[in-house]
Scaffold this motif. Structure first.
Motif, PDB file in Angstrom:
ATOM      1  N   UNK A 107       8.517  53.866  35.829  1.00 58.80           N
ATOM      2  CA  UNK A 107       8.659  54.790  36.954  1.00 58.80           C
ATOM      3  C   UNK A 107       8.039  56.145  36.625  1.00 58.80           C
ATOM      4  N   UNK A 108       8.130  56.569  35.372  1.00 61.49           N
ATOM      5  CA  UNK A 108       7.487  57.820  34.965  1.00 61.49           C
ATOM      6  C   UNK A 108       5.979  57.763  35.183  1.00 61.49           C
ATOM      7  N   UNK A 109       5.374  56.653  34.808  1.00 54.10           N
ATOM      8  CA  UNK A 109       3.917  56.534  34.984  1.00 54.10           C
ATOM      9  C   UNK A 109       3.541  56.551  36.456  1.00 54.10           C
ATOM     10  N   UNK A 110       4.389  55.985  37.314  1.00 49.63           N
ATOM     11  CA  UNK A 110       4.106  56.018  38.751  1.00 49.63           C
ATOM     12  C   UNK A 110       4.178  57.440  39.292  1.00 49.63           C
ATOM     13  N   UNK A 111       5.210  58.171  38.870  1.00 46.86           N
ATOM     14  CA  UNK A 111       5.384  59.532  39.372  1.00 46.86           C
ATOM     15  C   UNK A 111       4.268  60.459  38.902  1.00 46.86           C
ATOM     16  N   UNK A 112       3.712  60.177  37.716  1.00 46.35           N
ATOM     17  CA  UNK A 112       2.696  61.065  37.146  1.00 46.35           C
ATOM     18  C   UNK A 112       1.294  60.477  37.243  1.00 46.35           C
ATOM     19  N   UNK A 113       1.109  59.477  38.094  1.00 46.03           N
ATOM     20  CA  UNK A 113      -0.182  58.782  38.156  1.00 46.03           C
ATOM     21  C   UNK A 113      -1.330  59.712  38.513  1.00 46.03           C
ATOM     22  N   UNK A 114      -1.065  60.747  39.302  1.00 44.24           N
ATOM     23  CA  UNK A 114      -2.123  61.664  39.726  1.00 44.24           C
ATOM     24  C   UNK A 114      -1.862  63.087  39.240  1.00 44.24           C
ATOM     25  N   UNK A 115      -1.129  63.215  38.128  1.00 45.88           N
ATOM     26  CA  UNK A 115      -0.803  64.539  37.594  1.00 45.88           C
ATOM     27  C   UNK A 115      -1.118  64.580  36.103  1.00 45.88           C
ATOM     28  N   UNK A 116      -2.385  64.700  35.730  1.00 41.90           N
ATOM     29  CA  UNK A 116      -2.746  64.665  34.299  1.00 41.90           C
ATOM     30  C   UNK A 116      -2.122  65.790  33.484  1.00 41.90           C
ATOM     31  N   UNK A 117      -1.934  66.969  34.086  1.00 40.29           N
ATOM     32  CA  UNK A 117      -1.329  68.075  33.342  1.00 40.29           C
ATOM     33  C   UNK A 117       0.126  67.772  33.002  1.00 40.29           C
ATOM     34  N   UNK A 118       0.841  67.168  33.962  1.00 39.53           N
ATOM     35  CA  UNK A 118       2.237  66.820  33.709  1.00 39.53           C
ATOM     36  C   UNK A 118       2.357  65.726  32.656  1.00 39.53           C
ATOM     37  N   UNK A 119       1.349  64.854  32.560  1.00 44.15           N
ATOM     38  CA  UNK A 119       1.370  63.817  31.526  1.00 44.15           C
ATOM     39  C   UNK A 119       1.347  64.450  30.141  1.00 44.15           C
ATOM     40  N   UNK A 120       0.494  65.449  29.970  1.00 43.66           N
ATOM     41  CA  UNK A 120       0.417  66.121  28.667  1.00 43.66           C
ATOM     42  C   UNK A 120       1.737  66.793  28.324  1.00 43.66           C
ATOM     43  N   UNK A 121       2.392  67.384  29.316  1.00 40.82           N
ATOM     44  CA  UNK A 121       3.697  68.019  29.082  1.00 40.82           C
ATOM     45  C   UNK A 121       4.751  66.982  28.724  1.00 40.82           C
ATOM     46  N   UNK A 122       4.712  65.843  29.408  1.00 43.11           N
ATOM     47  CA  UNK A 122       5.693  64.789  29.164  1.00 43.11           C
ATOM     48  C   UNK A 122       5.601  64.264  27.739  1.00 43.11           C
TER      49      UNK A 122
END
Length: 632
Positions: A107-122
């Motif tokens: 579910x995390x990957x779905x929520x961040x699928x179009x948010x590359x900056x948030x992926x780095x923070x995660x």
């Protein structure tokens, strides 16, 4: 069993602590003992109950199966709209059972699928790694479907290729590869093949492709085979062969969208699978399903790219595209024109509609689109009814922009205008000036040689069809034919024609074969006739069409030079006896150079069975060529 029992008791204790914080420590310590009996008896006594919320939790545990229903934690995971909601599950007292941590990561990957900056923070969040470690501790009990989705999610979240947790999940997938259903393998290949190549997981990808190939017979639906062809077919030749076989088996179930995807995939991989193309063509013709504009354009592109000719399909494509022409964009019109030109399919109503489309949008059409249409028209030798306004628009759009085009495209455009007899002096000068054509004189690549061949044709057009043209022209040294011009493999028609002519001429000095001219064209044979239609020796007389010119004696008065030209099946438009534009230009040049032409088309030669018939055919052709010249 003991380990599993201890794990369940721990979860119960944690849940009891959350739900009853006021209970004394003594009662908390007694809880495992009190719950031990219901836990052990629940396997044999479905009616056993515990009071309060713990009863519900135990009831859920009692009916827990490898595929449980939605539980409270699962519902929280599914309803989460922010990554923080998922990360808070770790510290909120919830017992994350087996698949819950994996589902949270998915579910995390779905929520961040179009948010590359948030992926780095995660990835920098300690709770994320805690969740990941929890998954690894339970990796052996994660369900198959969840496991493949988990691996895809870890790829999309951008975990480092050196991550031990990522490698652990990959290794678990490899261990389970034989037990996974084909749909799981297909999902993994469809969604993660690109990531595997980028992440350096080539061993896993190779093993996945091997399993997909070995178990190809398990494919049961068209969607799977189409998706596999699109996503992984280019990675394995043997797998693609299997997928084509399966596609041939299931093609009857395909709708127009699946047929489009298969054709575009074959075109993208340049795979000309004739049995599959025939089957698809059959269903396109026989089934009355409607085809949208985008599907029609893709079908035309695929057939053109693969060079697969099917008359009934082309007729349907042209008929269905004609009503869509007013709503098409200039890009779509140019693309469609190019596709039909590759197929050598000239549908006059459709091409006239394309010309009208261009004239209606004269102000908005771009030069690249106009150039593509011009090249397509030249290929099939299409001269529109409204050629004056159309070519006026072409010259207006070219103007000073011609010299700004890529050099090879400049040559292509001017050559196309030569084919269509619409070239102007300024356009000839633009490509024949020394500072421009020098770059192609020493070219060794096939593209450079093809471009220089067109420059020879343009030079011949300036010499033979534009007497008012004053220059510049190509240097004499550039007109000498290259050895490669005569190195082409001999066709059966060419071989038979030469053998028949040799028997007809009797003497070797009475004719020449494979004559390369300075105009860029190669004659199959050349003979010289006097006023009595008797053969003359070629070597004694001047030959201005050669480079450099040979011979010293002028031609006798009334002598005629004949050129034999064979026309093979590929030289004609599809299902037509009309030559392609390139060969129409060749005939014009040779006629302007003073030759009498003896055309030998394949469809006439194929009807001749004996040597006597072939000799009589050539004699009759020669007499007709001379008679037509005398009748002028």
């Amino acid at each position: 069993m003991a380990t599993r029992l201890v794990r369940r008791c721990t979860c119960l204790l944690r849940e009891a602590t959350r739900l009853a914080p006021a209970v004394s420590p003594v009662s908390q310590l007694r809880l495992p003992q009190e719950t031990q009996k219901p836990l052990t008896s629940s396997a044999t006594s479905p009616s056993s109950r515990l009071p309060g919320p713990l009863s519900e939790l135990v009831e859920k545990e009692r009916v827990f199966t490898p595929y449980p229903g939605h539980q409270e934690v699962e519902q929280l995971i599914e309803k989460a709209t922010q990554p923080e909601e998922l990360l808070e599950l770790l510290g909120s007292g919830h017992c994350l059972q087996q698949n819950h941590a994996a589902l949270a990561l998915i579910q995390l990957s779905r929520l961040l699928s179009e948010k590359p900056k948030d992926k780095a923070t995660l990835i920098q969040d300690a709770r994320f790694w805690q969740l990941l470690h929890l998954v690894n501790s339970q990796i052996t009990v994660v369900w198959h479907g969840t496991l493949v989705k988990l691996l895809r999610s870890l790829y999309t979240l951008g975990l480092p290729a050196t991550s031990k947790d990522l490698r652990s999940v990959e290794q678990e997938v490899r261990w389970r590869m034989r037990r996974l259903k084909y749909k799981h393998l297909a999902f993994l290949a469809e969604s993660s093949a690109t990531y595997m190549q980028e992440q350096g997981s080539r061993e896993l990808l190779a093993e996945l492709l091997v399993h997909l190939e070995r178990r190809w017979a398990e494919i049961e639906d068209g969607r799977t085979v189409v998706a596999m062809m699109m996503k992984t077919g280019h990675l394995s030749e043997s797998l693609m062969n299997r997928l084509e076989d399966k596609c041939l088996e299931l093609v009857e179930q395909f709708g127009p969208e699946e047929l489009r995807k298969v054709l575009v995939t074959l075109a993208a991989q340049n795979r000309r699978s004739v049995p599959l193309l025939r089957a698809i063509s059959y269903h396109l013709v026989q089934k009355p399903f409607p085809l949208t504009k985008s599907i029609l354009l893709d079908l035309a592109y695929a057939y053109g790219k693969l060079g697969f000719h099917q008359t009934q399909v082309f007729q349907r494509l042209a008929a269905d595209l004609l009503p869509h022409t007013p709503s098409m964009t200039s890009s779509e019109v140019a693309r469609c024109t190019k596709s039909f030109a590759f197929l050598k399919w000239l549908n006059l109503p459709l091409f006239e509609a394309f010309v009208q489309h261009v004239l209606d949008r004269a102000q908005s059409i771009t030069l690249p689109h106009l150039c593509n249409m011009l090249l397509a028209f030249a290929r099939v030798n299409f001269r529109p009814e409204r050629e004056d306004p159309f070519f006026s628009l072409v010259h207006e759009k070219l103007g000073s922009k011609l010299v700004g085009l890529e050099p090879a495209l400049q040559v292509d455009v001017v050559w196309a205008l030569c084919v269509l007899q619409q070239v102007r002096e300024a356009e000839l000068q633009a490509v024949l000036r020394p500072e421009f054509h020098t770059q192609f004189l020493a070219g060794k690549s096939p593209k450079d040689q093809s471009t220089f061949q067109k420059l020879l044709h343009i030079n011949a057009t300036a010499q033979l069809e534009h007497p008012e043209y004053t220059g510049p022209l190509l240097p004499t040294s550039a007109l000498v034919p290259s050895p490669s011009a005569l190195e082409q493999k001999m066709t059966p028609l060419q071989k038979e024609l030469q053998e028949t002519l040799k028997g007809l001429l009797g003497s070797a000095d009475k004719g020449s074969f494979m004559v390369a001219t300075q105009y860029g064209w190669v004659l199959d044979a050349e003979v010289l006739l006097d006023t009595e239609s008797q053969l003359l020796p070629l070597r004694d007389f001047v030959a201005p069409h050669l480079a450099p010119p040979s011979g010293s004696q002028p031609l006798p008065p009334g002598a005629k030079r004949l050129a034999f030209l064979r026309w093979e099946f590929p030289n004609f438009n599809s299902r037509s006896k009309d030559l392609l534009g390139r060969f129409v230009l060749a005939r014009r040049h040779l006629l302007a150079a003073g030759f009498l032409l003896v055309d030998v088309p394949y469809y006439e030669w194929m009807e001749l069975k004996s040597e006597w018939q072939k000799s009589a055919y050539l004699k009759d052709k020669m007499r007709k060529a001379v008679a037509e010249e005398l009748a002028k």
